[in-house]
Design a protein around this motif. Structure first.
Motif, PDB file in Angstrom:
ATOM      1  N   UNK A 215      43.620  29.095  43.725  1.00 10.97           N
ATOM      2  CA  UNK A 215      44.094  30.479  43.635  1.00 10.97           C
ATOM      3  C   UNK A 215      43.324  31.335  44.633  1.00 10.97           C
ATOM      4  N   UNK A 216      43.750  32.580  44.839  1.00 13.74           N
ATOM      5  CA  UNK A 216      42.962  33.467  45.705  1.00 13.74           C
ATOM      6  C   UNK A 216      41.651  33.839  45.044  1.00 13.74           C
ATOM      7  N   UNK A 217      40.634  34.051  45.861  1.00 11.13           N
ATOM      8  CA  UNK A 217      39.387  34.564  45.307  1.00 11.13           C
ATOM      9  C   UNK A 217      39.619  35.996  44.854  1.00 11.13           C
ATOM     10  N   UNK A 218      39.369  36.242  43.585  1.00 13.08           N
ATOM     11  CA  UNK A 218      39.605  37.556  43.014  1.00 13.08           C
ATOM     12  C   UNK A 218      38.384  38.455  43.230  1.00 13.08           C
ATOM     13  N   UNK A 219      38.631  39.748  43.243  1.00 15.80           N
ATOM     14  CA  UNK A 219      37.573  40.692  43.573  1.00 15.80           C
ATOM     15  C   UNK A 219      37.005  41.357  42.329  1.00 15.80           C
ATOM     16  N   UNK A 220      35.828  41.951  42.485  1.00 13.19           N
ATOM     17  CA  UNK A 220      35.210  42.708  41.414  1.00 13.19           C
ATOM     18  C   UNK A 220      35.849  44.091  41.334  1.00 13.19           C
ATOM     19  N   UNK A 221      35.725  44.778  40.179  1.00 13.03           N
ATOM     20  CA  UNK A 221      34.879  44.407  39.056  1.00 13.03           C
ATOM     21  C   UNK A 221      35.472  43.279  38.229  1.00 13.03           C
ATOM     22  N   UNK A 222      34.581  42.527  37.582  1.00 10.07           N
ATOM     23  CA  UNK A 222      34.997  41.572  36.570  1.00 10.07           C
ATOM     24  C   UNK A 222      34.788  42.239  35.217  1.00 10.07           C
ATOM     25  N   UNK A 223      35.789  42.155  34.367  1.00  8.76           N
ATOM     26  CA  UNK A 223      35.702  42.771  33.044  1.00  8.76           C
ATOM     27  C   UNK A 223      35.946  41.706  31.986  1.00  8.76           C
ATOM     28  N   UNK A 224      34.960  41.488  31.131  1.00  6.28           N
ATOM     29  CA  UNK A 224      35.072  40.555  30.010  1.00  6.28           C
ATOM     30  C   UNK A 224      35.283  41.367  28.744  1.00  6.28           C
TER      31      UNK A 224
END
Length: 381
Positions: A215-224
């Protein structure tokens, strides 16, 4: 007199020393005893428990269920929080209930959906939750085709196992040839495409095959988003933890909570789950779903929330009701810190069940070792 609650954590992450801490400091002032098992005698979770055992190695899933049932019956476990062999364990929920143990885990159907990321992505797309573009690859040719399609669209390609937890096996593809530049500084997650292709070709010659998601590298922010859902499929809690580089924080924004709520309630992710999002362009997309408590769940204490205890209450049939944080804690960062380890290979075992509940006796200072890097403490920024 309200009886004590006996909770078992099996082969769990080092960070769950904080899970045990929160259970003992519960707002109901209820006596809690922790039983822990692990394959590593130096797990800090074993040292933090009231009683602990080393787990036998090499058990089949069915044999592990028998081992778990014996632990629950012999130790008088009220609530079992399974991580290892979760899928097999939840398939025998009735057997655990028969020995008086509640499982703090979703039903088998929900666990099965999110064990395989391809099945998970297809399932959440069907209920309108956006996911990134993805390709399932098993051969070098399939990998190259997926990488080229992503690169033609202007994205960096990455891959990870179609099933697995955490960041295990995650790599970002680069076409830069291997050089001394890649030997400077710390190792990175970048890997050369030609090396990966060669490794896949060699594996194929030996009859081996991978099962990867590209898949494409996803960008921040990361939200859990940490969720607590009842057996009635109704959400009791949803709080987002944000990560952008070193900086961490909290959010109640609906762009993160609404899709998490849809997943948790729609698929019956009972008790504690963790639903992760990142940015694809200008839009949040699903990254992963964990059908277990997140290692960073304890960080919600910075918002005045004790999620582990609320989950145990729910498992015991004591509905905590809707949980909203009384405030959102300030931004913070995560640092490693020391946790006590016993001077012997296992913590001292409690022998008298009727003795007063006491916290685990701390290890003398000269026996303290630094816990794994994941066993982190939080500091404000």
């Amino acid at each position: 007199m309200v009886s004590r609650v006996r909770v078992w954590l099996n082969r769990t992450y080092a960070e769950n020393v904080f899970f045990t801490d929160q259970l003992r400091r519960n707002p109901s002032d209820r006596a809690v005893e922790i039983h822990a098992t692990h394959g590593d005698a130096d797990s800090p979770v074993l040292a933090a428990a009231d009683t602990a055992e080393l787990e036998p190695e090499g058990l089949s899933p069915a044999a592990y269920v028998e081992y778990a049932l014996d632990q629950c019956q012999r130790r008088g476990i009220d609530v079992f929080v399974p991580r290892l062999q979760q899928a097999e364990i939840v398939a025998h929920r009735a057997d655990f209930e028969a020995v008086g143990t509640a499982l703090l885990a979703p039903p088998p159907e929900a666990v099965a959906v999110f064990h395989d990321k391809v099945i998970a992505y297809e399932a959440v797309q069907a209920i309108g939750v956006p996911v990134p573009p993805w390709w399932r690859v098993r051969t070098a040719e399939e990998l190259v085709a997926a990488v080229e399609e992503l690169e033609d669209a202007g994205h960096k390609a990455c891959f990870k196992p179609a099933s697995g937890a955490g960041g295990v096996g995650f790599r970002v593809i680069t076409r830069a040839p291997f050089s001394l530049m890649h030997l400077n500084g710390f190792p990175s997650s970048y890997v050369q495409l030609d090396m990966v292709v060669e490794a896949l070709q060699q594996a194929a010659e030996q009859g081996e095959q991978v099962d990867w998601l590209v898949m494409p590298r996803l960008e921040q922010p990361e939200v859990s988003v940490d969720c607590l859902t009842g057996p009635d499929n109704l959400l009791r809690m949803a709080i987002g933890r944000t990560k952008n580089g070193r900086r961490r924080g909290f959010t109640l924004h609906e762009q993160w909570l609404e899709p998490a709520r849809r997943i948790a309630e729609g698929f019956g992710l009972h008790y504690l789950s963790n639903i992760q999002f990142r940015m694809f362009g200008d839009h949040p997309v699903l990254m992963d779903v964990n059908t277990r408590p997140a290692g960073g769940l304890h960080q919600l204490s910075l918002c005045g929330v004790n999620a582990p205890w609320a989950a145990v209450q729910l498992a015991l049939g004591e509905d905590p009701g809707e949980i909203r944080p009384p405030f959102l804690g300030q931004d913070y960062t995560v640092v490693s810190g020391p946790r006590p380890l016993r001077a012997v290979s296992l913590p001292h075992q409690r022998v008298e069940e009727n003795e007063p509940l006491l916290p685990a006796v701390p290890t003398p200072a000269d026996s303290v070792e630094v816990a794994p890097a994941g066993a982190a403490q939080v500091l404000p920024l």
